[in-house]
Design an enzyme around this catalytic site. Structure first.
Site, PDB file in Angstrom:
ATOM      1  CB  THR A  54      -4.532   4.553   0.777  1.00 15.49           C
ATOM      2  OG1 THR A  54      -4.413   3.138   0.926  1.00 15.49           O
ATOM      3  CG2 THR A  54      -5.624   5.071   1.702  1.00 15.49           C
ATOM      4  CD  GLN A 103      -1.239   2.277   2.271  1.00 12.08           C
ATOM      5  OE1 GLN A 103      -0.643   1.955   3.284  1.00 12.08           O
ATOM      6  NE2 GLN A 103      -1.408   3.550   1.917  1.00 12.08           N
ATOM      7  CG  HIS A 153      -8.397   5.682   6.005  1.00 12.03           C
ATOM      8  ND1 HIS A 153      -7.607   5.971   4.924  1.00 12.03           N
ATOM      9  CD2 HIS A 153      -7.537   5.279   6.978  1.00 12.03           C
ATOM     10  CE1 HIS A 153      -6.335   5.770   5.228  1.00 12.03           C
ATOM     11  NE2 HIS A 153      -6.269   5.341   6.472  1.00 12.03           N
ATOM     12  N   GLY A 211      -9.642  -4.597   8.867  1.00 11.92           N
ATOM     13  CA  GLY A 211      -8.597  -3.849   9.569  1.00 11.92           C
ATOM     14  C   GLY A 211      -8.550  -4.193  11.044  1.00 11.92           C
ATOM     15  NE  ARG A 255     -15.255  -4.164  14.178  1.00 10.51           N
ATOM     16  CZ  ARG A 255     -14.725  -3.400  13.225  1.00 10.51           C
ATOM     17  NH1 ARG A 255     -14.404  -3.917  12.044  1.00 10.51           N
ATOM     18  NH2 ARG A 255     -14.481  -2.116  13.430  1.00 10.51           N
ATOM     19  N   GLY A 305     -15.841  -2.020   8.749  1.00 12.57           N
ATOM     20  CA  GLY A 305     -16.936  -2.486   9.599  1.00 12.57           C
ATOM     21  C   GLY A 305     -17.127  -3.983   9.654  1.00 12.57           C
ATOM     22  CE1 TYR A 343      -2.629   6.613   2.976  1.00 12.57           C
ATOM     23  CE2 TYR A 343      -0.639   5.848   4.068  1.00 12.57           C
ATOM     24  CZ  TYR A 343      -2.011   5.949   4.024  1.00 12.57           C
ATOM     25  OH  TYR A 343      -2.768   5.394   5.011  1.00 12.57           O
TER      26      TYR A 343
END
Ligand SMILES: Cc1cc2nc3c(=O)[nH]c(=O)nc-3n(C[C@H](O)[C@H](O)[C@H](O)COP(=O)(O)O)c2cc1C
Length: 391
Positions: A156, A128, A278, A332, A313, A311, A130
């Site tokens: 990203t 990844q 993010h 993440g 889980r 999100g 930037y």
């Protein structure tokens, strides 16, 4: 010895909180401002239901698939996280766990372990980047990633350098010298298991960014690398197209939530994109990825691979995202909590929880393969899904 296995990601989170110094745990929780996007990413999945069958279910089910040109055992990818000091083995432990469970590893530019170390244990490395350091520096990073064996690049783009939190940001030291150690010692001493894991390796947490090093130079300190990035003018679409032209393998743009941006990403020749805010760490109020996913899939999903990030889980979250058109999801915090709770085995534990949850959903929904999921399997409130940037 206490049983270190945990049954859900929520349990892993509680163990991480117990084990980590307050500032390290606070850094993983992250979030921005009021936490609207952070919480929205989770509550959005809570608002979606599943429509199960009770008979005619499939005795054998599978979830292997391919994304960004990689064959994977289940539709889950490790999302890159630049976070130090969670566990002495850091990203290498995560990468080993990913290898053992057959999924790709996204490694952050701000990761604590080098791309060479990580590629040595995971053959599906996605490095990844930037937009940072200037064109020459970025080309050098691409060349280094290629030489290390990275299979793809994740660029990203969703970061705006605003990170105040209403509940307070943890203090992150510039480096761990004696003065900082004394300041941090009450926190560290109150978490003996975490401290012991480091003491056993003979090293303290390393707050440098080895993947941001310039050729022939020492890895910069985390904040030095952050400064390089912060002071770089933001890229135009032409800049992104140029970067894409410098890499001849899979190229993924992370952080898209609008249809018009998704079309531009497709048009500049990317292999895929991740619908992401993010993890709620950036602009607060940006929509949860699952709510904007179907419109983006409808616009570009036949041309490039669209994945959802944010999100996740539970296995059922993965199933909801795939049913709504994602080729896979990225995770993440879930794996960071597993890493904190029990190192490599903790990350494997998290991946097994997701695998088991996906399998249960496939059983209940009467599917034999993940590709059979459709939007009809998901119950959504009216006006739940939104379309951004499509006039
Ligand atoms: C502590 C932390 C550090 C992160 N660092 C990076 C990073 O360096 N690069 C990046 O592209 N995304 C980064 N992210 C975002 C993750 O890649 C991912 O988008 C996000 O965690 C997904 O949401 P989830 O945590 O709910 O799964 C970070 C997220 C967290 C929580």
């Amino acid at each position: 010895m206490a049983n270190k296995w945990f049954e859900t990601v929520a349990v892993a989170q509680r163990r991480a909180e117990k084990r980590l110094p307050k500032s390290v745990y606070g850094a993983i929780i992250g979030g921005a401002e009021k936490g609207l996007s952070l919480n929205g990413n989770l509550t959005s999945f809570d608002q979606l239901g599943l429509a199960p069958h009770v008979a005619g279910l499939q005795a054998e089910r599978s979830m292997n698939t391919s994304v960004f040109g990689l064959d994977i055992s289940m539709p889950v990818i490790i999302s890159p996280t630049g976070v130090q000091a969670v566990h002495p083995e850091g990203e290498v432990a995560v990468a080993r766990a990913a290898t053992n469970r057959g999924i790709p590893m996204g490694l952050s530019s701000f990761g604590s372990r080098s791309m060479e170390d990580v590629a040595a244990v995971n053959s599906q490395l996605l490095f990844q980047m930037y937009w940072s350091g200037g064109r020459d520096v970025m080309v050098q990073r691409l060349e280094r990633a290629k030489a290390a064996g990275a299979k793809g690049i994740i660029l990203t783009l969703d970061w705006t350098f605003s990170n105040g939190r209403d509940w307070g940001s943890p203090w992150i030291p510039e480096k761990l010298d004696l003065k900082t150690m004394i300041k941090l010692s009450p926190q560290a001493l109150s978490k003996p298991k975490w401290l012991l894991a480091y003491l056993k390796t003979g090293k303290l947490p390393d707050l440098s960014a080895p993947n941001m090093a310039h050729p022939g130079q020492k890895p910069p300190a985390f904040f030095g690398a952050y400064y390089e990035w912060m002071t770089m003018p933001p890229p135009s679409w032409e800049d992104i197209a140029w970067l894409r032209s410098q890499w001849d393998g899979p190229f993924v743009v992370k952080g898209v939530c609008r249809v018009d941006d998704a079309k531009r990403v497709r048009d500049l020749g990317a292999t895929g994109l991740s619908v992401s805010n993010h993890g709620g760490n950036n602009l607060d109020g940006t929509p949860s990825p699952i709510r904007v996913l179907p419109a983006i899939v409808a616009a570009v999903g036949n041309d490039i691979d669209v994945v959802l990030d944010g999100g996740i889980r539970r296995g059922s979250d993965v199933v909801k995202a795939v049913a709504m058109g994602a080729k896979a999801v990225m995770i993440g915090r879930a794996y960071l909590w597993g890493l904190a709770a029990n190192g490599q085995a903790g990350v494997e534990n998290v991946l097994d929880i997701l695998h088991g949850g996906i399998d249960s959903c496939l059983l209940g929904l009467g599917k034999s393969h993940i590709s059979e999921l459709t939007p009809d399997d998901v119950i959504a409130p009216r006006d739940f899904f939104v379309t951004l940037g499509d006039k």
